[in-house]
Design an enzyme around this catalytic site. Sequence first.
Site, PDB file in Angstrom:
ATOM      1  N   ARG A 286       0.804  -1.196   0.165  1.00 53.16           N
ATOM      2  CA  ARG A 286       0.024  -0.084  -0.161  1.00 53.16           C
ATOM      3  C   ARG A 286       0.993   1.298   0.029  1.00 53.16           C
ATOM      4  O   ARG A 286       0.677   2.319  -0.478  1.00 53.16           O
ATOM      5  CB  ARG A 286      -0.938   0.091   1.280  1.00 53.16           C
ATOM      6  CG  ARG A 286      -1.795   1.321   1.245  1.00 53.16           C
ATOM      7  CD  ARG A 286      -2.853   1.304   2.283  1.00 53.16           C
ATOM      8  NE  ARG A 286      -2.802   0.474   3.500  1.00 53.16           N
ATOM      9  CZ  ARG A 286      -2.138   0.749   4.536  1.00 53.16           C
ATOM     10  NH1 ARG A 286      -1.542   1.867   4.466  1.00 53.16           N
ATOM     11  NH2 ARG A 286      -1.985   0.089   5.556  1.00 53.16           N
TER      12      ARG A 286
ATOM     13  N   TYR B  26     -18.304  15.008 -15.162  1.00 55.85           N
ATOM     14  CA  TYR B  26     -18.698  13.644 -15.297  1.00 55.85           C
ATOM     15  C   TYR B  26     -19.723  13.373 -14.100  1.00 55.85           C
ATOM     16  O   TYR B  26     -19.471  13.536 -13.082  1.00 55.85           O
ATOM     17  CB  TYR B  26     -17.379  12.857 -14.989  1.00 55.85           C
ATOM     18  CG  TYR B  26     -17.512  11.117 -15.062  1.00 55.85           C
ATOM     19  CD1 TYR B  26     -17.905  10.648 -16.048  1.00 55.85           C
ATOM     20  CD2 TYR B  26     -17.520  10.532 -13.654  1.00 55.85           C
ATOM     21  CE1 TYR B  26     -17.974   9.079 -16.215  1.00 55.85           C
ATOM     22  CE2 TYR B  26     -17.633   9.451 -13.648  1.00 55.85           C
ATOM     23  CZ  TYR B  26     -17.937   8.729 -14.750  1.00 55.85           C
ATOM     24  OH  TYR B  26     -18.189   7.223 -14.745  1.00 55.85           O
TER      25      TYR B  26
ATOM     26  N   ASP C 139      -9.299  17.777 -14.853  1.00 59.80           N
ATOM     27  CA  ASP C 139      -9.413  16.469 -15.073  1.00 59.80           C
ATOM     28  C   ASP C 139      -9.107  16.346 -16.698  1.00 59.80           C
ATOM     29  O   ASP C 139      -9.737  16.870 -17.580  1.00 59.80           O
ATOM     30  CB  ASP C 139     -10.809  16.071 -14.797  1.00 59.80           C
ATOM     31  CG  ASP C 139     -11.159  14.739 -15.276  1.00 59.80           C
ATOM     32  OD1 ASP C 139     -10.533  14.093 -16.297  1.00 59.80           O
ATOM     33  OD2 ASP C 139     -12.062  14.134 -14.615  1.00 59.80           O
TER      34      ASP C 139
ATOM     35  N   LYS D  92      -9.948   5.230 -19.335  1.00 61.89           N
ATOM     36  CA  LYS D  92     -10.319   5.809 -20.472  1.00 61.89           C
ATOM     37  C   LYS D  92      -9.019   5.703 -21.535  1.00 61.89           C
ATOM     38  O   LYS D  92      -8.465   4.515 -21.823  1.00 61.89           O
ATOM     39  CB  LYS D  92     -10.754   7.147 -20.497  1.00 61.89           C
ATOM     40  CG  LYS D  92     -11.827   7.235 -19.376  1.00 61.89           C
ATOM     41  CD  LYS D  92     -13.099   6.488 -19.522  1.00 61.89           C
ATOM     42  CE  LYS D  92     -14.054   6.386 -18.326  1.00 61.89           C
ATOM     43  NZ  LYS D  92     -14.370   7.589 -17.626  1.00 61.89           N
TER      44      LYS D  92
HETATM   45  C1  LIG Z   1     -14.847   7.882 -16.317  1.00 58.68           C
HETATM   46  C2  LIG Z   1     -14.483   9.316 -15.892  1.00 58.68           C
HETATM   47  C3  LIG Z   1     -14.122   9.483 -14.665  1.00 58.68           C
HETATM   48  C4  LIG Z   1     -14.183   8.380 -13.323  1.00 58.68           C
HETATM   49  O1  LIG Z   1     -13.268   7.633 -13.623  1.00 58.68           O
HETATM   50  P1  LIG Z   1     -13.694   5.723 -13.314  1.00 58.68           P
HETATM   51  O2  LIG Z   1     -12.231   5.170 -13.833  1.00 58.68           O
HETATM   52  O3  LIG Z   1     -14.794   5.371 -14.058  1.00 58.68           O
HETATM   53  O4  LIG Z   1     -13.750   5.711 -11.936  1.00 58.68           O
HETATM   54  C5  LIG Z   1     -13.815  10.785 -13.955  1.00 58.68           C
HETATM   55  N1  LIG Z   1     -13.853  11.802 -14.833  1.00 58.68           N
HETATM   56  C6  LIG Z   1     -14.097  11.733 -16.435  1.00 58.68           C
HETATM   57  C7  LIG Z   1     -13.592  12.845 -17.127  1.00 58.68           C
HETATM   58  C8  LIG Z   1     -14.407  10.426 -16.831  1.00 58.68           C
HETATM   59  O5  LIG Z   1     -14.700  10.209 -18.004  1.00 58.68           O
END
Ligand SMILES: *Cc1c(COP(=O)(O)O)cnc(C)c1O
Length: 383
Positions: A52, A104, A176, A201
């Site tokens: 961890r 999101y 983000d 993603k």
């Molecule tokens: C998918 C997404 C998230 C969340 O991520 P996860 O891996 O699904 O927990 C946060 N911000 C954006 C822009 C996303 O597309």
Amino acid sequence: MNQGNPQSLQTRLVQLGVGRDVQTGAISFPIYQSATFRHPGVGESTGYDYTRSGNPTRDVLEAALAQLEGGSRACVFGSGMAALTTLFLHFAAGDHIIVSQDLYGGTYRVLEQIFAKLGLAASYVDTTDSEAVAAAVHSQTRAVLVETPGNPLLGVADLCALGELCRAQNLLYIVDNTFLTPVLQRPFDFGADVVVHSATKYLGGHNDLCAGVLVAKSSELGERLYFLQNSCGAILPPQDCWLLARSLKTLALRLERHCANAQKVAEWLTTHPRVSAVYYPGLPQHPGHHLSRSQAAGFGGMLSFRVDSAATARQVLKRLQLISFAESLGGVESLMTLPAVQTHGDIPEPERRRLGICESLLRLSVGIEEVGDIIADLEQALA
Ligand SMILES: *Cc1c(COP(=O)(O)O)cnc(C)c1O
């Protein structure tokens, strides 16, 4: 090695982990599937004590991600939401943050249904309007979290103007960067303090992995994020660290094709009689087109479009053959979603309608298949 000649981002991605396992010379850095590590003696450590707190496979990945974004330290988590949740735990009760209104849906849910109760307040603001962001700042405001391009309408925020605002007001500037990745957009160049990714993603890129990333610009903030990662424990396990590092090797190559395909699909959609609007920053008529050109090296692989009715949208989703009707984005396979019902289902209906997220809006994550095949599938689904 390579003195005075910084390697291109593409080369650094491909070479990720190579030469790091000195003992064996492994080209692919090994998976250290060990929860704990033997101490040489009391008060002594190999540098690793407990996974961890630190793991060699994770270290290779985190170092590469920090370098790619141009930050001092990266921390990887079990999902994008785990990364964001850990980041929100940086704040205290009574703090206020400003976030993009077309955020999101999962980030909206965690803020509204979990952090609001803990005393962290959020305002949802059109971050493509820097003056609206400035107007939302008050004495308790601690941070601005911007997603650009936005989801699902791909609105583009002015990263430079927001950076200046955050510096002037002493606010933590969080970007983000999931939609464009450091290959196309580098938030630290515009004054960001923290970059967030859902690595599920584009960074992962194959729809086979859930992961999240926080990158800090300063070493002080990097220490704080590491403290939170180690304390809260939502780490990415060694096997997934290896898989994500492996995936990053082709990131630049994949994005090149995602961008080229999305541009062609967007242009084709604008000519279709049943499509009333197409949202893609690469189209000259998109309101964020020029801004996007000035701050990003490409327009990405995400687009949305409006069809003539909710019934048509449902018909398209039913008829798709090559493109999968599935949540998520950024993988090599093309995926389509209905944001009003899926990704943005947790946003109250009146609010969704105000944002223009209705049931005739479809979002397409354009994959890296042959673009003619993607267009042919859309054509038969829209017929
Ligand atoms: C998918 C997404 C998230 C969340 O991520 P996860 O891996 O699904 O927990 C946060 N911000 C954006 C822009 C996303 O597309």
